[in-house]
Design a protein around this motif. Structure first.
Motif, PDB file in Angstrom:
ATOM      1  N   TRP A  58       0.776  -1.183   0.168  1.00 42.61           N
ATOM      2  CA  TRP A  58      -0.047  -0.112   0.088  1.00 42.61           C
ATOM      3  C   TRP A  58       0.911   1.418   0.091  1.00 42.61           C
ATOM      4  O   TRP A  58       0.592   2.266  -0.758  1.00 42.61           O
ATOM      5  CB  TRP A  58      -0.710   0.083   1.295  1.00 42.61           C
ATOM      6  N   TYR A  77       4.169   1.403  -1.206  1.00 37.45           N
ATOM      7  CA  TYR A  77       4.723   1.580  -2.511  1.00 37.45           C
ATOM      8  C   TYR A  77       3.527   2.248  -3.472  1.00 37.45           C
ATOM      9  O   TYR A  77       4.075   3.070  -4.206  1.00 37.45           O
ATOM     10  CB  TYR A  77       5.250   0.353  -2.719  1.00 37.45           C
ATOM     11  N   TRP A  78       2.507   1.879  -3.638  1.00 35.97           N
ATOM     12  CA  TRP A  78       1.579   2.345  -4.650  1.00 35.97           C
ATOM     13  C   TRP A  78       0.973   3.596  -4.276  1.00 35.97           C
ATOM     14  O   TRP A  78       0.925   4.428  -5.197  1.00 35.97           O
ATOM     15  CB  TRP A  78       0.412   1.240  -4.878  1.00 35.97           C
TER      16      TRP A  78
END
Length: 113
Positions: free
Chosen positions: A55, A57-58
């Motif tokens: 989560w 990272y995105w």
């Protein structure tokens, strides 16, 4: 008929702004770095400290992509000011700061991929 041609020439000169002083161009400042920096900085922090979570990272990727767009606009403004020959050192500083932030963000993004 010559009077009519002279009248239309006068109108076109007035419409074109001949003889009028052009509006001053906006000069570059370090405020041009703010939108890109305010978006890239949290993205870099997310990648640095929480990059192992999907989560984070995105979320960092989305925020950073918006930051890259804002940095591109800031760089374009600085390059325009540099080409006009105004505030060269400030323009070079803005370009260096934003390019550096973009490179670090992309490197961190690829590193955690």
């Amino acid at each position: 008929m010559p009077e009519r041609d002279a009248a239309t020439d006068a109108v076109t000169d007035a419409e074109a702004g001949v003889g009028e002083e052009a509006a001053p161009k906006r000069e570059v400042s370090y405020d041009d770095t703010m939108p890109g920096t305010l978006l890239l900085f949290p993205a870099l922090l997310l990648l640095r400290f929480l990059g192992e979570h999907a989560w984070a990272y995105w979320t960092a990727a989305v925020i950073g992509a918006l930051g890259l767009v804002a940095a591109g606009l800031g760089i374009a403004s600085a390059v325009g000011s540099l080409r006009r020959g105004r505030r060269r050192w400030a323009a070079l500083g803005v370009i260096a700061l934003l390019l550096g932030a973009c490179v670090v963000f992309v490197a961190r993004l690829v590193e955690h991929f």
